[in-house]
Scaffold this active site. Structure first.
Site, PDB file in Angstrom:
ATOM      1  N   LYS A  24      10.383 -12.402   5.359  1.00  0.00           N
ATOM      2  CA  LYS A  24       9.661 -12.609   4.087  1.00  0.00           C
ATOM      3  C   LYS A  24       8.546 -13.633   4.253  1.00  0.00           C
ATOM      4  O   LYS A  24       7.429 -13.449   3.751  1.00  0.00           O
ATOM      5  CB  LYS A  24      10.644 -13.051   3.001  1.00  0.00           C
ATOM      6  CG  LYS A  24      11.700 -12.022   2.659  1.00  0.00           C
ATOM      7  CD  LYS A  24      12.865 -12.632   1.893  1.00  0.00           C
ATOM      8  CE  LYS A  24      14.046 -11.682   1.855  1.00  0.00           C
ATOM      9  NZ  LYS A  24      15.288 -12.331   1.420  1.00  0.00           N
TER      10      LYS A  24
ATOM     11  N   LYS B  94      17.784 -21.678   2.624  1.00  0.00           N
ATOM     12  CA  LYS B  94      18.842 -20.740   3.013  1.00  0.00           C
ATOM     13  C   LYS B  94      20.186 -21.426   2.742  1.00  0.00           C
ATOM     14  O   LYS B  94      20.230 -22.613   2.429  1.00  0.00           O
ATOM     15  CB  LYS B  94      18.725 -20.338   4.483  1.00  0.00           C
ATOM     16  CG  LYS B  94      18.652 -21.500   5.462  1.00  0.00           C
ATOM     17  CD  LYS B  94      18.460 -20.996   6.890  1.00  0.00           C
ATOM     18  CE  LYS B  94      17.063 -20.493   7.126  1.00  0.00           C
ATOM     19  NZ  LYS B  94      17.002 -19.151   7.699  1.00  0.00           N
ATOM     20  N   ARG B  95      21.241 -20.652   2.855  1.00  0.00           N
ATOM     21  CA  ARG B  95      22.584 -21.198   2.706  1.00  0.00           C
ATOM     22  C   ARG B  95      22.741 -22.422   3.591  1.00  0.00           C
ATOM     23  O   ARG B  95      22.281 -22.445   4.726  1.00  0.00           O
ATOM     24  CB  ARG B  95      23.581 -20.095   3.096  1.00  0.00           C
ATOM     25  CG  ARG B  95      25.024 -20.388   2.906  1.00  0.00           C
ATOM     26  CD  ARG B  95      25.819 -19.090   2.938  1.00  0.00           C
ATOM     27  NE  ARG B  95      25.530 -18.260   4.095  1.00  0.00           N
ATOM     28  CZ  ARG B  95      26.228 -18.293   5.230  1.00  0.00           C
ATOM     29  NH1 ARG B  95      27.243 -19.134   5.366  1.00  0.00           N
ATOM     30  NH2 ARG B  95      25.931 -17.495   6.233  1.00  0.00           N
TER      31      ARG B  95
ATOM     32  N   LYS C 245      23.026 -23.174  10.815  1.00  0.00           N
ATOM     33  CA  LYS C 245      21.623 -22.996  10.414  1.00  0.00           C
ATOM     34  C   LYS C 245      20.808 -24.267  10.646  1.00  0.00           C
ATOM     35  O   LYS C 245      19.595 -24.263  10.583  1.00  0.00           O
ATOM     36  CB  LYS C 245      21.541 -22.543   8.953  1.00  0.00           C
ATOM     37  CG  LYS C 245      22.134 -21.142   8.747  1.00  0.00           C
ATOM     38  CD  LYS C 245      22.052 -20.702   7.300  1.00  0.00           C
ATOM     39  CE  LYS C 245      22.718 -19.350   7.067  1.00  0.00           C
ATOM     40  NZ  LYS C 245      21.951 -18.213   7.594  1.00  0.00           N
TER      41      LYS C 245
ATOM     42  N   HIS D  72      27.842  -8.684  10.320  1.00  0.00           N
ATOM     43  CA  HIS D  72      26.798  -9.679  10.040  1.00  0.00           C
ATOM     44  C   HIS D  72      27.044 -11.027  10.700  1.00  0.00           C
ATOM     45  O   HIS D  72      26.356 -11.990  10.359  1.00  0.00           O
ATOM     46  CB  HIS D  72      26.681  -9.918   8.530  1.00  0.00           C
ATOM     47  CG  HIS D  72      26.038  -8.801   7.772  1.00  0.00           C
ATOM     48  ND1 HIS D  72      24.674  -8.664   7.649  1.00  0.00           N
ATOM     49  CD2 HIS D  72      26.570  -7.752   7.097  1.00  0.00           C
ATOM     50  CE1 HIS D  72      24.395  -7.591   6.924  1.00  0.00           C
ATOM     51  NE2 HIS D  72      25.540  -7.020   6.583  1.00  0.00           N
TER      52      HIS D  72
ATOM     53  N   THR E 280      16.730 -12.717   7.177  1.00  0.00           N
ATOM     54  CA  THR E 280      15.697 -11.902   6.529  1.00  0.00           C
ATOM     55  C   THR E 280      14.636 -12.808   5.895  1.00  0.00           C
ATOM     56  O   THR E 280      13.522 -12.362   5.651  1.00  0.00           O
ATOM     57  CB  THR E 280      16.290 -10.978   5.445  1.00  0.00           C
ATOM     58  OG1 THR E 280      17.113 -11.737   4.560  1.00  0.00           O
ATOM     59  CG2 THR E 280      17.119  -9.872   6.075  1.00  0.00           C
TER      60      THR E 280
END
Length: 803
Positions: A656, A544-545, A550, A354, A652
């Site tokens: 969504k 998100k985290r 990110k 991952h 992911t």
């Protein structure tokens, strides 16, 4: 209401009342809402149990192959609505409860989010478990039953505060103790020669005991098992020590066992933290492997046939020690020759990677590993000798051999868990097309050269049941009216919407649903944070985290630039925007926690500034989890997927959001690339450097200072943050964070800023043309059915598991 439904409602009603009286112990007139919630869960559980037993019986009768999915995280969310929906009993349950004055939706709010995961990896595992059951594939999920799990996040004066998540404080109606499924887990000790082989005599032992949760597939076709392990000491209390007055010391064994299942991802910045993490990983992996081999031996006899009846999938590196543990059991307990056990192991095990971040590929200090797991260290050395001989025979050079080795000899000697998983598996898969290709050329380049057929791609997916049908029922109603209900069974049938993408009436109906979802979210955010937001503004969401790759920081700096421009040019026709952030930072990750504080500092300043009017609002939603995602995603207009290209394995959340009609703004990273290919270039907003360009910039000697000084908006925004404009109580709070952008900017925030800023202004222009925006939203919904976890699991089943 039909006679059949009336009869079903009466049956469910009678069942709930019976459970309320005889298992909850309450008269219906005295029962409180939590009693009704428990009775509802237990009554539904009774229906599930019959399907569960039927599924298990069918698997044994057919003697089929099972999938075993090992994951340190399962972010399963609330189960009541999920189970009702998949069993097709939502309407009947609503009517049964309404007859007693209770609203099902209100009772669902009483269910805590199971604190068994953190981010995408754990939610993926939960989607996969649901799809395995929906596709009628026999499977077990294996993990840890965390008592407190991932922390509950509170925001105090803008700072993240970590609190224990007490999701089990009132019990869990969905789980079943399986005390017969208990295994001894050893740590430390020594390995001795016993004549015929060797024997590991652990110095310390703990019992792993199984707790099972049923996982209901779509239409109740199959019910699989999520088996979570809890830890029990062999001697919960030393009475001699207790009676001698050492009351705390007498409970040391209990405390040590309890620590194994207390918290997900304990901080590993200390040696004690590292040791606890390794103990946790071995604890759950050993219990799972013992359970798998025991079941196989009981029903199929010869352990040599294990690959024909069991497919073990490792979800990232956390359960990588499974390779050594399975070898230990086959060699030491079942007497297989080492080479034969090695072939059985490789044919049984698959590994999902991952990450492309080298620091995220787990490794353990060799002295720690050898002290805790001495027999496994011997086995790893034996595996390593075989692998390195293969590498030498294949003509690989010394540099490649050093990179392939299971032991990192550079500096502190460490055991490389990703390498162990790679060599011990017949299949290594990435989770998006770009990610898989980059695995071959970056983190696993040398292993790929040695084993060129093992790496394959399985692009992630999400279950459309939870992420469309359950979280956005009004949208589902509109889609059904437009194209029928075939998409409920096969998400790819959503493509029928393409023919109607420019239908103004359909666009308006979908927009009405979106606005209703935004009104509901606005009310929830007001309740959570006190911030009022306008449902007619563009909802721009990054949930998100919190991690530097990110790039929440890129979003925040651009927000500051936008804020500055709105104030400087009030005469322009600005698009009203609500910036919504959510996510948790690892407790020891200083910069990520500083980003959360910055988001809240910016929000405090912007939201109280009358000069921007209703044109810009910033909200950080605390304690982001599955339930919050189910509220936020259906209300989002714009989905922020802006990681540095080449660093996000898949994502992911991007799937969504698109499934619920949000447009993506993102880099060519992870699954964004495949989403772009499916929805079309005109229905996604792509910006920034590609993965190849990122690699080239880093290799050529990147000078972020020159980039910052060459961009007026970027320089002004960074200067405002660094100088304390948003932190008047501590003007130097962000000096180091902003200084890092000038000095290194590893994640290329500066390099991508101008492109991101321009892309956001392009979004404003798109938003001004609402018919075109709605058509793009419809094309997103229509073309992302392929990103169903049913498709992903079908590919795993065909290509990796052979089930």
């Amino acid at each position: 209401m039909s006679l059949e439904i009336t009869s079903k409602v009466a049956e469910i009603d009678a069942h709930i009342i019976d459970v309320l009286r005889h298992r909850v112990g309450k008269d219906e007139r005295a029962a409180k809402p939590h009693d009704w919630y428990t009775a509802t869960c237990l009554a539904l559980r009774d229906v599930i149990i019959d399907r569960w037993m039927e599924s298990t019986r069918k698997t044994y009768d057919q003697g089929g192959k099972r999938v075993y999915y090992l994951s340190l995280e399962f972010l399963i969310g609330r189960l009541l609505r999920d189970a009702l929906s998949n069993l097709g009993l939502t309407r009947e349950m609503e009517k049964a409860l309404a007859s007693h004055g209770f609203d099902l939706a209100a009772l669902e709010e009483l269910e805590p989010d199971a604190a068994l995961g953190n981010g995408g990896l754990g939610r993926l595992a939960a989607c996969f478990m649901e799809s395995l059951a929906s596709l009628d594939i026999a499977a077990y999920g294996y993990g840890i039953r965390y008592v407190n799990g991932m922390f509950r996040q509170r925001i105090d004066d803008g700072w993240q505060v970590e609190l224990p998540e007490t999701w089990l404080s009132h019990g869990n109606p969905w789980e079943f103790d399986r005390r017969e499924s208990a295994y001894m887990i050893g740590f430390g000790g020594e390995v001795i020669d016993n004549g015929d082989g060797v024997e590991w005599r652990p110095h310390e032992k703990v019992e792993a005991s199984a707790v099972d949760t049923p996982v209901v597939g779509y239409k109740g076709k199959r019910v699989n098992t999520l088996r979570l392990w809890t830890a029990n000491p062999l001697d919960p209390i030393r009475l001699d020590a207790f009676n001698a007055g050492d009351h705390a010391g007498a409970l040391a064994e209990q405390v040590r066992a309890d620590a194994l299942v207390r918290v997900l991802y304990p901080a590993d910045s200390t040696p004690a933290g590292q040791e606890l993490r390794l103990r946790q990983e071995y604890f759950f992996t050993s219990a799972s492997i013992q359970d798998i081999v025991r079941r196989h031996a009981q029903y199929h006899g010869d352990v040599r046939t294990l690959p024909d009846k069991a497919a073990i999938q490792l979800n990232d590196t956390h359960p990588s020690v499974a390779v050594a543990e399975l070898m230990r059991i086959l060699v030491d307990m079942y007497g297989l020759e080492f080479n034969e056990a090695w072939e059985v192991t490789k044919r049984t095990v698959g590994y999902t990677n991952h990450t492309l971040l080298p620091e995220a590929l787990e490794s353990w200090p060799l002295p720690l590993f050898e002290r805790l797991l001495p027999r496994h260290m011997q086995i790893i050395y034996a595996i390593n000798s075989r692998v390195l001989r293969e590498a030498r025979k294949a003509g690989l050079d010394d540099r490649a051999i050093a990179a392939i080795s299971l032991i990192d000899e550079g500096g502190e000697r460490r055991v490389r868990m990703a390498n162990l998983a790679f060599v011990g598996a017949h299949s290594i898969n990435g989770v998006a097309a770009l990610h898989t290709e980059l695995m071959k050329t970056t983190v696993f380049a040398d292993l790929h050269a040695l084993y060129p057929t093992r790496i394959n791609n399985k692009t992630n997916g999400v279950t459309p049941r939870r992420w469309l049908q359950q979280c956005n029922p009004r949208l589902v109603g509109v889609i059904k009216d437009a194209i029928g209900d075939a998409f409920l069974d096969d998400a790819e049938k959503l493509s029928d919407l393409n023919a109607m993408a420019d239908d103004a009436q359909l666009g308006e109906r979908i927009a009405e649903v979106k606005r209703a979802n935004k009104v509901a979210l606005a009310g929830h955010i007001k309740q959570l944070t006190g911030v009022r937001i306008d449902p007619d503004a563009l909802f721009d969401v990054q949930i998100k985290r919190i991690h530097e790759y990110k790039r929440q920081l890129l979003n925040l700096i651009e927000t500051v630039a936008l804020y500055d421009q709105i104030r400087s040019h009030p005469e322009r026709d600005w698009t009203p925007r609500v910036k919504i952030f959510g996510g948790k930072a690892a407790s020891s990750y200083h910069n990520a926690k500083l980003v959360i504080k910055l988001a809240n500092d910016i929000a405090r300043r912007v939201n109280s500034d009358p000069s921007v009017g209703g044109l810009l609002k910033v909200v950080f939603v605390p304690n982001y989890n599955v339930t919050l995602a189910e509220r936020i995603i259906p209300a989002a207009d714009l989905s922020e997927q802006i990681s540095t290209a080449g660093m996000e394995a898949s994502g992911t959340g991007n799937m969504k959001f698109a499934l619920n009609g949000a447009l993506t703004i993102g880099t060519l990273d992870g699954a964004n690339i495949e989403i772009k290919d499916r929805v079309g270039d005109d229905n996604i907003v792509i910006f920034g450097k590609t993965a190849e360009e990122v690699a080239a910039i880093r290799a050529d000697g990147y000078n972020p200072r020159a980039v910052i000084e060459g961009s007026r908006e970027l320089q002004q925004a960074i200067s405002a943050i660094a100088s304390g404009v948003f932190s008047p109580d501590d003007p130097h709070r962000y000096a180091g964070l902003m200084g890092g952008l000038y000095d290194s900017d590893w994640f290329l925030v500066a390099a991508d800023f101008d492109a991101y800023h321009a892309a956001q202004r392009g979004v404003d222009a798109r938003w001004a043309n609402q018919p075109a925006w709605r058509a793009s939203a419809i094309r997103n919904i229509a073309n992302v059915g392929w990103f169903s976890s049913d498709r992903t699991i079908g590919e795993y089943a065909r290509d990796i598991w052979g089930v």
